[in-house]
Design a protein around this motif. Sequence first.
Motif, PDB file in Angstrom:
ATOM      1  N   PHE A 111      11.228  40.125  53.206  1.00 43.02           N
ATOM      2  CA  PHE A 111      12.339  39.189  53.385  1.00 43.02           C
ATOM      3  C   PHE A 111      13.273  39.718  54.467  1.00 43.02           C
ATOM      4  N   THR A 112      13.921  38.784  55.133  1.00 39.28           N
ATOM      5  CA  THR A 112      15.017  39.115  56.036  1.00 39.28           C
ATOM      6  C   THR A 112      16.304  38.579  55.423  1.00 39.28           C
ATOM      7  N   VAL A 113      17.142  39.501  55.003  1.00 44.72           N
ATOM      8  CA  VAL A 113      18.425  39.150  54.373  1.00 44.72           C
ATOM      9  C   VAL A 113      19.518  39.320  55.421  1.00 44.72           C
ATOM     10  N   ARG A 114      20.323  38.308  55.596  1.00 41.67           N
ATOM     11  CA  ARG A 114      21.348  38.322  56.642  1.00 41.67           C
ATOM     12  C   ARG A 114      22.710  37.969  56.065  1.00 41.67           C
ATOM     13  N   MET A 115      23.716  38.770  56.431  1.00 38.26           N
ATOM     14  CA  MET A 115      25.097  38.430  56.095  1.00 38.26           C
ATOM     15  C   MET A 115      25.858  38.221  57.397  1.00 38.26           C
ATOM     16  N   GLU A 116      26.235  36.990  57.637  1.00 39.88           N
ATOM     17  CA  GLU A 116      27.045  36.664  58.813  1.00 39.88           C
ATOM     18  C   GLU A 116      28.508  36.990  58.508  1.00 39.88           C
ATOM     19  N   VAL A 141      40.172  38.948  68.625  1.00 40.84           N
ATOM     20  CA  VAL A 141      39.672  39.893  67.630  1.00 40.84           C
ATOM     21  C   VAL A 141      38.666  40.823  68.292  1.00 40.84           C
ATOM     22  N   GLN A 142      38.897  42.119  68.158  1.00 46.65           N
ATOM     23  CA  GLN A 142      37.981  43.116  68.684  1.00 46.65           C
ATOM     24  C   GLN A 142      36.954  43.475  67.612  1.00 46.65           C
ATOM     25  N   VAL A 143      35.672  43.455  67.982  1.00 46.45           N
ATOM     26  CA  VAL A 143      34.595  43.760  67.047  1.00 46.45           C
ATOM     27  C   VAL A 143      33.878  45.012  67.523  1.00 46.45           C
ATOM     28  N   THR A 144      33.735  45.995  66.631  1.00 45.31           N
ATOM     29  CA  THR A 144      33.078  47.257  66.963  1.00 45.31           C
ATOM     30  C   THR A 144      31.939  47.504  65.991  1.00 45.31           C
ATOM     31  N   VAL A 145      30.760  47.836  66.544  1.00 45.93           N
ATOM     32  CA  VAL A 145      29.609  48.206  65.718  1.00 45.93           C
ATOM     33  C   VAL A 145      29.520  49.727  65.697  1.00 45.93           C
ATOM     34  N   ASP A 146      29.707  50.306  64.525  1.00 43.65           N
ATOM     35  CA  ASP A 146      29.642  51.757  64.354  1.00 43.65           C
ATOM     36  C   ASP A 146      28.291  52.094  63.733  1.00 43.65           C
ATOM     37  N   THR A 147      27.301  52.375  64.585  1.00 46.39           N
ATOM     38  CA  THR A 147      25.946  52.617  64.082  1.00 46.39           C
ATOM     39  C   THR A 147      25.831  53.948  63.340  1.00 46.39           C
ATOM     40  N   ARG A 148      26.643  54.913  63.725  1.00 40.29           N
ATOM     41  CA  ARG A 148      26.552  56.220  63.069  1.00 40.29           C
ATOM     42  C   ARG A 148      26.981  56.142  61.604  1.00 40.29           C
ATOM     43  N   ASP A 149      28.118  55.486  61.365  1.00 44.79           N
ATOM     44  CA  ASP A 149      28.617  55.376  59.989  1.00 44.79           C
ATOM     45  C   ASP A 149      28.219  54.071  59.321  1.00 44.79           C
ATOM     46  N   PRO A 172      20.555  50.746  54.362  1.00 48.90           N
ATOM     47  CA  PRO A 172      20.477  50.692  55.830  1.00 48.90           C
ATOM     48  C   PRO A 172      20.407  49.258  56.319  1.00 48.90           C
ATOM     49  N   ALA A 173      21.090  48.996  57.438  1.00 49.39           N
ATOM     50  CA  ALA A 173      21.132  47.645  57.986  1.00 49.39           C
ATOM     51  C   ALA A 173      21.113  47.705  59.501  1.00 49.39           C
ATOM     52  N   ASP A 174      20.612  46.625  60.097  1.00 54.03           N
ATOM     53  CA  ASP A 174      20.770  46.417  61.530  1.00 54.03           C
ATOM     54  C   ASP A 174      22.078  45.660  61.721  1.00 54.03           C
ATOM     55  N   ILE A 175      23.029  46.318  62.373  1.00 56.35           N
ATOM     56  CA  ILE A 175      24.368  45.744  62.486  1.00 56.35           C
ATOM     57  C   ILE A 175      24.595  45.269  63.910  1.00 56.35           C
ATOM     58  N   ASP A 176      25.068  44.052  64.057  1.00 60.58           N
ATOM     59  CA  ASP A 176      25.482  43.537  65.350  1.00 60.58           C
ATOM     60  C   ASP A 176      26.889  42.968  65.208  1.00 60.58           C
ATOM     61  N   GLU A 177      27.410  42.426  66.270  1.00 58.45           N
ATOM     62  CA  GLU A 177      28.808  41.975  66.253  1.00 58.45           C
ATOM     63  C   GLU A 177      29.038  40.759  65.368  1.00 58.45           C
ATOM     64  N   ARG A 178      27.978  40.140  64.895  1.00 56.34           N
ATOM     65  CA  ARG A 178      28.140  38.944  64.068  1.00 56.34           C
ATOM     66  C   ARG A 178      27.650  39.130  62.640  1.00 56.34           C
ATOM     67  N   GLY A 179      27.273  40.365  62.289  1.00 56.86           N
ATOM     68  CA  GLY A 179      26.888  40.558  60.905  1.00 56.86           C
ATOM     69  C   GLY A 179      25.906  41.688  60.684  1.00 56.86           C
ATOM     70  N   LEU A 180      25.283  41.683  59.502  1.00 58.14           N
ATOM     71  CA  LEU A 180      24.357  42.723  59.075  1.00 58.14           C
ATOM     72  C   LEU A 180      23.034  42.077  58.681  1.00 58.14           C
ATOM     73  N   THR A 181      21.930  42.710  59.106  1.00 56.76           N
ATOM     74  CA  THR A 181      20.597  42.214  58.780  1.00 56.76           C
ATOM     75  C   THR A 181      19.820  43.298  58.046  1.00 56.76           C
ATOM     76  N   PHE A 182      19.146  42.891  56.965  1.00 56.33           N
ATOM     77  CA  PHE A 182      18.323  43.797  56.173  1.00 56.33           C
ATOM     78  C   PHE A 182      16.892  43.262  56.184  1.00 56.33           C
ATOM     79  N   ARG A 183      15.978  44.062  56.687  1.00 55.36           N
ATOM     80  CA  ARG A 183      14.559  43.690  56.662  1.00 55.36           C
ATOM     81  C   ARG A 183      13.914  44.510  55.559  1.00 55.36           C
ATOM     82  N   ILE A 184      13.529  43.838  54.496  1.00 57.65           N
ATOM     83  CA  ILE A 184      13.180  44.548  53.269  1.00 57.65           C
ATOM     84  C   ILE A 184      11.798  44.138  52.778  1.00 57.65           C
TER      85      ILE A 184
END
Length: 692
Positions: A111-116, A141-149, A172-184
């Motif tokens: 499944f690909t679970v996405r939270m916008e 609005v400033q959006v920052t993706v912090d991949t380390r944390d 763990p998630a793939d994070i972009d400026e519009r949300g989080l994606t989980f490929r599970i």
Amino acid sequence: MKQEQVHVVAGNVFAISDAQGDMEVDPRAPVGLFSFDTRFLSHWVLSVDGERLNALSRDDMAYYETRFFLVPGVASHYIDADVSVIRHRSIHDRMHERITVLNHSSKPADFTVRMEVRNDFADIADIAYVAENGGPRQRDVQVTVDTRDQRLVLRYQRERFVRVTTVMSTAPADIDERGLTFRIRVAPEGTWETTLHVATTMLSEGGRDVRASLESHQRDIGGGMRDDLTTWLDRAPQLIAERNSLERMYQGSLADLAALRYTPLAYSERVPVGGLPWAMTLCGRDSIVTCLQTMAFTPELTQATLRMLALLQGSRLDDEHEEEPGKILAEARYGESAAFGDRPTAGYYGAVDTTPLFVVLLDEYERWSGDADLVRELRHPARMALDWIDEYGDLTGDGYLRYQRRNERHGVVNQSWKDSADAIVDAYGREPAFPRATCEVQGYAYDAKRRGARLARECWGDPEYADRLEREAAALKERFNRDFWLPHREYYALALDPYGEPVDALSSNIGHLLWSGIVPDDRAEAVAEHLVGPRLFSGWGVRTFATEQRRYNPMGSHLGSVWPSDNALIAAGLRHYRFDAQAAKIAAGIFDMAQTLGGAVPEVIAGYERSLTKYPVQLPLAGRPQSWSSGALLMLLGTLLGLRPTGDNLLVNPALPAGFGRVELLGIPGRWGRLDAYAGDRTAPRSPKPQR
């Protein structure tokens, strides 16, 4: 058709979503995650394999948590769905959302679970303005993706005003400026789970977290929200009633009041907010009335509220905020518009009734608690409030407490409890000139002077001041009954215009006059009969404005609707004058309304005749839960039981409606310690009740 909205709340932090748990901007309603008058999430949408989810069911576990049971796709897929999702949302010091994906097939599934995720950092005052006028304000609005944390950070800054939303995941998630994606991948008949944490941060100009003290306090109870609620309920008296619905309403009201406590910034104790969604902040009138309503049940609210309002008492002349020395606050907000003075709500004083009611509350608290130390501690604020009545409240020099806004741009037009712009009109719909003197406020001033006299004599050791206040109260009562009474109609005018002419509308305000005690005994019966007569009483409660008048509208906020908070004071006033049957009739109507609707008691319902609609008609903009609506049920219960402190004793003088059944209220707190009250037939059979 408008979709159901679901809320979770803890203090003034709350989240409002649709029935699936998703949050999307609604220009007419405050949907999203809010804290201290700012929206910290405006878009929060969950999908599985690109499909939005639909609700099967929901479990509203407590005011601070709920669970959504969901499936992807459209309704035709529900029966044979191979996957389902549980969203468990809770609010403590931040919002937490545990997402569980269940694979119901006999094979592994990917499944690909996405939270916008998005946010506009809107001020709730802007949302209210847009709902009426359109045109939302755009923010950078400033959006920052912090991949380390593994964090998604959304930040808004306007000079010293900084607000930050931080979203984190336990998986763990793939994070972009519009949300989080989980490929599970989920095993056969297996589950996958992650918890998303959403932190809301308020920063000062120098970067200091101004919510640090609040979050520290909330963390003390954060993991123990259930324990906190249990402790709150256990401190309150225990209700045992033949009418099971009465127990449910009682417990629900206590839980709603627990939900609506918050800790203002730079303060250590919790006070009641006004209510969801527009008044999730300290509102002087709402907080004072709530404390008066709940004195016999949750007196701890009162001490904190009195101290907070004394701390914020007016000390200067300020037209923008309508502040005056001695005046008690109307509301305090923390949003962007308040911070920059776009609106005067950082500390707004545009209310004519909060100041006398502050003195009324202080005296009532001492009567119940015996806490003379607090009365002595607040002697100066109380005397300043009493001085304000005559020095600043009497705008025309005729001895009446009046209001006229000084902030012509943003000030509230009507500054009594009926604060909608069209609330004060005569029987023909004509609006009086300013400054206006509404009748119930004169009752509050009279009561404040009498009670201030008692405090001066018994607690402050100042008999000369007490004598003066008593003389002033007596003169006000005489003057009021000369000028406000309409002899040919046998009720009191809603108000006086600045020339002393009566505004002759028949309204629920006359019930507050009974509560304050300003009505002579020989006029009280006529007032009581009007209150339960067909023009004012709808069957569910007393209307704000009587029928057969030009502006009457059963859906008008203060021109024909029914407010539980209004009715609670009216019923208490009727019992004060020994009109027990009339008080019971009103209380029965409000309890029937609350039982029929279920859930939190609404702020207001339409004033349609009960025999016409058979069901309480709710108004779209009515908030629930509201502190003074939940408190109204408690006050009505205390009124029916006839609870009244008399010296160091508690007087119990019950007068229940017919068919109400046996009622026991055990462990009523006060200066006597804990006492019990009983009403109804003691021999009536009842099932044993488990101890909490």
